[in-house]
Design an enzyme around this catalytic site. Structure first.
Site, short mmCIF file in Angstrom:
data_model
loop_
_atom_site.label_atom_id
_atom_site.label_comp_id
_atom_site.label_asym_id
_atom_site.label_seq_id
_atom_site.Cartn_x
_atom_site.Cartn_y
_atom_site.Cartn_z
N PHE A 81 2.59 3.81 -3.63
CA PHE A 81 3.29 4.14 -4.68
C PHE A 81 3.30 3.04 -5.79
O PHE A 81 4.41 2.10 -5.40
CB PHE A 81 4.43 4.92 -4.56
N ASN A 133 6.10 2.09 -1.52
CA ASN A 133 6.65 1.95 -2.52
C ASN A 133 6.35 0.44 -3.03
O ASN A 133 6.93 -0.70 -2.30
CB ASN A 133 8.23 2.24 -2.71
N CYS A 134 5.82 0.19 -4.09
CA CYS A 134 6.12 -1.20 -4.80
C CYS A 134 7.42 -1.57 -5.20
O CYS A 134 7.96 -1.04 -6.08
CB CYS A 134 4.85 -1.42 -5.91
N VAL A 135 7.68 -2.48 -4.64
CA VAL A 135 9.21 -3.00 -4.87
C VAL A 135 9.69 -3.01 -5.97
O VAL A 135 10.79 -2.83 -6.76
CB VAL A 135 9.69 -3.82 -3.77
N ALA A 175 9.38 -0.08 -8.29
CA ALA A 175 10.53 0.88 -7.88
C ALA A 175 11.97 0.63 -8.41
O ALA A 175 12.67 1.34 -9.15
CB ALA A 175 10.59 0.81 -6.30
#
Length: 129
Positions: A40, A78-80, A83
Site C-alpha cells: 500500500f 504499508n509504506c511507512v 502512512a
C-alpha cells in the site's frame, strides 16, 4: 503460475482502483497464482486505517484485505513514510513518537520502499492500481 506483487496507490473509497486491486488479488490467488505481498503506497495506505467505517450496506474493503490475508497468508505492507504522512500509525510507531493512539493493526505491517524493490526482483509481475 505467476508470482505477483500488487501495489495499491488509491484510497479505499472515492474510486474503484483499490476495489479492483482486491478483486485482482483474490482472483489471482483463487486461480493458483501467488502474491508475495500487497504493498500500500501513496493514498493506498488509507485502505489500512482501522477507523474506516463504511455504511452497513457498503463493501468493507479493509475487512476484505484482512480476510484475504487470513485465507492465503499474503503480506499486507504499508509504506511507512506514506502512512505516517497521512496519519496512519502502527502501535509501535505511535509509541515511538509519543502518541497514545494508533489506527493500523495486524495483519497490516509497516515497511519501506526497499521491501517493494526486493519483492519486485523476485516476482514475475508488478501490478499497480
Amino acid at each position: 503460475m505467476s508470482k505477483f506483487i500488487i501495489q495499491v496507490n488509491s484510497a479505499a473509497y472515492g474510486n474503484a482502483a483499490s476495489y479492483s486491486a482486491y478483486r485482482f488479488a483474490k482472483s489471482a490467488l483463487e486461480s493458483g497464482h501467488s502474491i508475495d505481498k500487497i504493498f500500500f503506497y501513496q493514498d493506498g495506505v488509507l485502505n489500512t486505517n482501522y477507523l474506516n467505517s463504511p455504511a452497513s450496506d457498503e463493501f468493507d474493503l479493509m475487512q476484505a484485505w484482512i480476510e484475504l490475508h487470513n485465507q492465503y497468508g499474503t503480506a499486507l505492507v504499508n509504506c511507512v513514510s506514506a502512512a505516517l504522512r497521512r496519519g496512519v500509525m502502527s502501535e509501535s510507531d505511535a509509541k515511538e513518537s509519543g502518541h497514545g493512539h494508533w489506527n493500523m493493526q495486524a495483519p497490516f505491517i509497516m515497511g519501506g520502499l526497499g521491501e517493494l524493490v526486493i519483492g519486485i526482483e523476485s516476482a514475475d509481475r508488478l501490478v499497480c492500481f
